[in-house]
Design an enzyme around this catalytic site. Sequence first.
Site, PDB file in Angstrom:
ATOM      1  N   LYS A   1      38.550  12.147 -46.979  1.00 52.88           N
ATOM      2  CA  LYS A   1      38.485  11.526 -48.311  1.00 52.88           C
ATOM      3  C   LYS A   1      37.260  10.628 -48.435  1.00 52.88           C
ATOM      4  O   LYS A   1      36.531  10.666 -49.447  1.00 52.88           O
ATOM      5  CB  LYS A   1      39.759  10.724 -48.557  1.00 52.88           C
ATOM      6  CG  LYS A   1      39.751   9.902 -49.826  1.00 52.88           C
ATOM      7  CD  LYS A   1      39.718  10.762 -51.070  1.00 52.88           C
ATOM      8  CE  LYS A   1      39.882   9.895 -52.313  1.00 52.88           C
ATOM      9  NZ  LYS A   1      39.862  10.690 -53.546  1.00 52.88           N
TER      10      LYS A   1
ATOM     11  N   CYS B   1      37.354   5.059 -56.759  1.00 50.43           N
ATOM     12  CA  CYS B   1      37.058   5.859 -55.569  1.00 50.43           C
ATOM     13  C   CYS B   1      35.610   5.752 -55.118  1.00 50.43           C
ATOM     14  O   CYS B   1      35.312   5.154 -54.087  1.00 50.43           O
ATOM     15  CB  CYS B   1      37.423   7.328 -55.820  1.00 50.43           C
ATOM     16  SG  CYS B   1      39.198   7.622 -55.927  1.00 50.43           S
TER      17      CYS B   1
END
Length: 434
Positions: A219, A273
């Site tokens: 990620k 993010c």
Amino acid sequence: MMQQYEKNTLSVCILGLGYIGLPTASLLASKGFRVHGVDINDVLIHDLRHGKCAIYEPALDVLVKSALQSGNLTVNTRPSEADIFIICVPTPFTTGHKPDLRYVKAAATSIAPFLRNGNLVILESTAPVGATEKMARVLAEMRPDLRIGQHSHGDSVPVYVAHCPERVLPGRILHELVENDRIVGGIDQDSTRRGVEFYRSFVSGNVQGTDSRTAEMIKLTENSFRDVNIAFANELSLICEELDLDVWEVIALANRHPRVNILRPGAGVGGHCIAVDPWFLVDSAPQTTRLIRAAREVNDSKPEKIVAHTLDAVAARPASTVACLGLAFKPDIDDLRESPALLIAEALAKKNINLVICEPHVQHLPPELEGKPNVRKMDLHNCLQKGNIILALVGHKAFAAVDPNALVKKTVIDVCGLWQGERTKRHSHEAGGK
């Protein structure tokens, strides 16, 4: 093992009803799971119980109402017993860009009294490498009576713990929750297997299994890759400005090369993010992450450059009103988290510049701007009329359709390429484009 994931009998407790948790909860409820959504925000829970969905996401409000009315989705400020617990809480950073995992720890602490052997605990929040293992240790310390992170022996089963990072794009969340490939990493092989089985029961994309530390790293790698590429585009825009070149023409023609695909520059990088996750890698390996750190610094500095450019324009036009078009961190959504456009508007407001702001996806200005005497929210038509300096910050579709005549005699600062298309289209045709 799939029989343990029969939707009509399986209960899921989701902690955090934000941009990931609420769509996930409503989607699972619509698929037949019994879902209990948890959030510490009393107002949010009250509004959800009355059918109000505060998040702007296509079709989400309809799905939430349907899930609540069906009885498959309930919401509360406290967890309850469940077969599967999914943690979707924020993971910001502190001063100095240190990962802040207090919300993950608080969520783990809140579910510990409700755990029983055989449960699956999934961390979906983006986290630094090793965070899932730390969460498992917190659970083990609170519940020494359970077998957390231990192998199954015969009929005896442990509590399974895994990490499955979300991979969705705002504006397409409900679609991508189902369609996108997922990575599931357990703290042991049994946890990985159980996590993969669960996601395969409702995800049509490929579900790949690995270990929790690799899943965490994947990620962070994905978002750092994107951040570095955006930083190249943003730095290119600054170079072109310094050399008095049209960055949009440079990019359009450079991208005619078969192996070049430069992204579009903008006001910076926002969202929870890409603007945050690379710092987790920098914190984990500070001596090695020179490129990743530099990319973060380039993207974080872009709003300051735009503010300086705007102040120069104001100085050239005394008594100016600046029309800020957009506050969201990307086009056609309402998400203001880590938004560079919002940072720019705040900085200009602090300079006591008259601002008129158009953000069609939010009803009210955020607290940072609300109530300031020099700041007003308006629709697009009035913004363009009142502003003599037009600062295009976000490429919302509504802004792209502006009549060029509305910009005549205005000072236009277009940082996202809203109205740069015609020149680059012409040169693309001359270069043999379609």
